[in-house]
Motif scaffolding. Structure first.
Motif, mmCIF file in Angstrom:
data_model
loop_
_atom_site.group_PDB
_atom_site.id
_atom_site.type_symbol
_atom_site.label_atom_id
_atom_site.label_comp_id
_atom_site.label_asym_id
_atom_site.label_seq_id
_atom_site.Cartn_x
_atom_site.Cartn_y
_atom_site.Cartn_z
ATOM 1 N N THR A 122 29.865 7.385 -48.308
ATOM 2 C CA THR A 122 30.818 8.219 -47.578
ATOM 3 C C THR A 122 30.720 7.822 -46.117
ATOM 4 O OG1 THR A 122 30.484 10.014 -49.151
ATOM 5 C CG2 THR A 122 31.532 10.586 -47.059
ATOM 6 N N ILE A 123 31.868 7.573 -45.514
ATOM 7 C CA ILE A 123 31.935 7.165 -44.110
ATOM 8 C C ILE A 123 32.537 8.313 -43.314
ATOM 9 C CG2 ILE A 123 32.919 5.515 -42.480
ATOM 10 C CD1 ILE A 123 33.042 3.538 -44.903
ATOM 11 N N ASP A 124 31.825 8.710 -42.249
ATOM 12 C CA ASP A 124 32.284 9.762 -41.332
ATOM 13 C C ASP A 124 32.692 11.046 -42.047
ATOM 14 O OD1 ASP A 124 31.834 8.184 -39.079
ATOM 15 O OD2 ASP A 124 33.850 7.329 -39.141
ATOM 16 N N THR A 153 29.260 -4.628 -39.215
ATOM 17 C CA THR A 153 29.555 -3.565 -40.184
ATOM 18 C C THR A 153 28.968 -3.898 -41.547
ATOM 19 O OG1 THR A 153 31.583 -3.069 -38.973
ATOM 20 C CG2 THR A 153 31.392 -2.167 -41.193
ATOM 21 N N ARG A 154 29.039 -5.157 -41.961
ATOM 22 C CA ARG A 154 28.453 -5.563 -43.244
ATOM 23 C C ARG A 154 26.947 -5.307 -43.241
ATOM 24 N NH1 ARG A 154 28.849 -7.806 -47.935
ATOM 25 N NH2 ARG A 154 31.034 -8.339 -47.902
ATOM 26 N N GLU A 155 26.266 -5.624 -42.166
ATOM 27 C CA GLU A 155 24.821 -5.390 -42.068
ATOM 28 C C GLU A 155 24.504 -3.894 -42.111
ATOM 29 O OE1 GLU A 155 22.068 -7.476 -42.070
ATOM 30 O OE2 GLU A 155 23.601 -8.879 -42.756
ATOM 31 N N LEU A 156 25.311 -3.094 -41.427
ATOM 32 C CA LEU A 156 25.126 -1.638 -41.438
ATOM 33 C C LEU A 156 25.224 -1.103 -42.863
ATOM 34 C CD1 LEU A 156 24.939 1.031 -39.657
ATOM 35 C CD2 LEU A 156 27.425 1.070 -39.883
ATOM 36 N N LEU A 157 26.260 -1.522 -43.588
ATOM 37 C CA LEU A 157 26.442 -1.093 -44.982
ATOM 38 C C LEU A 157 25.295 -1.583 -45.856
ATOM 39 C CD1 LEU A 157 30.238 -1.771 -45.566
ATOM 40 C CD2 LEU A 157 29.130 0.437 -45.278
ATOM 41 N N ALA A 203 18.696 3.086 -49.510
ATOM 42 C CA ALA A 203 18.858 4.157 -50.506
ATOM 43 C C ALA A 203 18.473 3.672 -51.900
ATOM 44 C CB ALA A 203 20.294 4.668 -50.488
ATOM 45 N N TYR A 204 18.788 2.428 -52.211
ATOM 46 C CA TYR A 204 18.441 1.843 -53.511
ATOM 47 C C TYR A 204 16.924 1.790 -53.692
ATOM 48 C CZ TYR A 204 17.598 -1.935 -56.883
ATOM 49 O OH TYR A 204 17.133 -2.701 -57.928
ATOM 50 N N TYR A 205 16.215 1.262 -52.698
ATOM 51 C CA TYR A 205 14.757 1.165 -52.810
ATOM 52 C C TYR A 205 14.107 2.550 -52.839
ATOM 53 C CZ TYR A 205 15.272 -3.843 -52.139
ATOM 54 O OH TYR A 205 15.620 -5.161 -52.271
ATOM 55 N N ASP A 206 14.674 3.519 -52.105
ATOM 56 C CA ASP A 206 14.188 4.900 -52.179
ATOM 57 C C ASP A 206 14.367 5.467 -53.567
ATOM 58 O OD1 ASP A 206 13.464 4.788 -49.513
ATOM 59 O OD2 ASP A 206 15.186 5.963 -48.796
ATOM 60 N N MET A 230 31.317 4.330 -36.362
ATOM 61 C CA MET A 230 31.313 4.602 -37.783
ATOM 62 C C MET A 230 29.923 5.091 -38.177
ATOM 63 S SD MET A 230 31.964 2.062 -41.001
ATOM 64 C CE MET A 230 30.332 1.417 -41.164
ATOM 65 N N LYS A 231 29.912 6.158 -38.949
ATOM 66 C CA LYS A 231 28.649 6.711 -39.434
ATOM 67 C C LYS A 231 28.709 6.805 -40.958
ATOM 68 C CE LYS A 231 25.950 10.879 -39.538
ATOM 69 N NZ LYS A 231 26.315 12.216 -39.897
ATOM 70 N N ILE A 232 27.704 6.259 -41.607
ATOM 71 C CA ILE A 232 27.599 6.416 -43.058
ATOM 72 C C ILE A 232 26.912 7.749 -43.286
ATOM 73 C CG2 ILE A 232 26.646 5.486 -45.182
ATOM 74 C CD1 ILE A 232 26.828 2.726 -43.877
ATOM 75 N N SER A 233 27.673 8.715 -43.770
ATOM 76 C CA SER A 233 27.157 10.080 -43.888
ATOM 77 C C SER A 233 26.502 10.364 -45.237
ATOM 78 C CB SER A 233 28.261 11.093 -43.601
ATOM 79 O OG SER A 233 29.451 10.781 -44.264
#
Length: 87
Positions: free
Chosen positions: A25-27, A69-73, A80-83, A1-4
């Motif tokens: 967005t996933i894949d 998967t939860r850690e990946l998300l 992204a939030y901190y960015d 799974m890739k978070i795109s």
């Protein structure tokens, strides 16, 4: 799974624990909207989209099935939030 893709919408209410809402967005083919970013005493965390049941409880609509998967998300969304906060 890739978070795109991860998109962040900041919530501008100082007295609110809800700090932002994310969409991922996933894949490049599946989107999950309304992932909440909540600030707690021990740091920010994510809450998956949910709905209120007839008995007043909340039930997740979509959620990861395992810790990996939860850690990946969580890591992708909070990065992204901190960015976004730095902008």
């Amino acid at each position: 799974m890739k978070i795109s893709d991860v998109r962040i919408r900041l919530v501008n209410k100082d007295d609110n624990k809800l700090k932002a809402v994310a969409s991922i967005t996933i894949d490049e083919c599946f989107v999950v909207h309304d992932i909440k970013i909540i600030e707690a005493a021990d740091g920010a965390f994510i809450a998956m989209p949910s709905r209120k049941t007839n008995d007043g409880d909340y039930k997740d609509i979509a959620h990861p099935l395992n810790t990996e998967t939860r850690e990946l998300l969580k890591n992708a969304i909070l990065t992204a939030y901190y960015d976004e906060l730095k902008k």
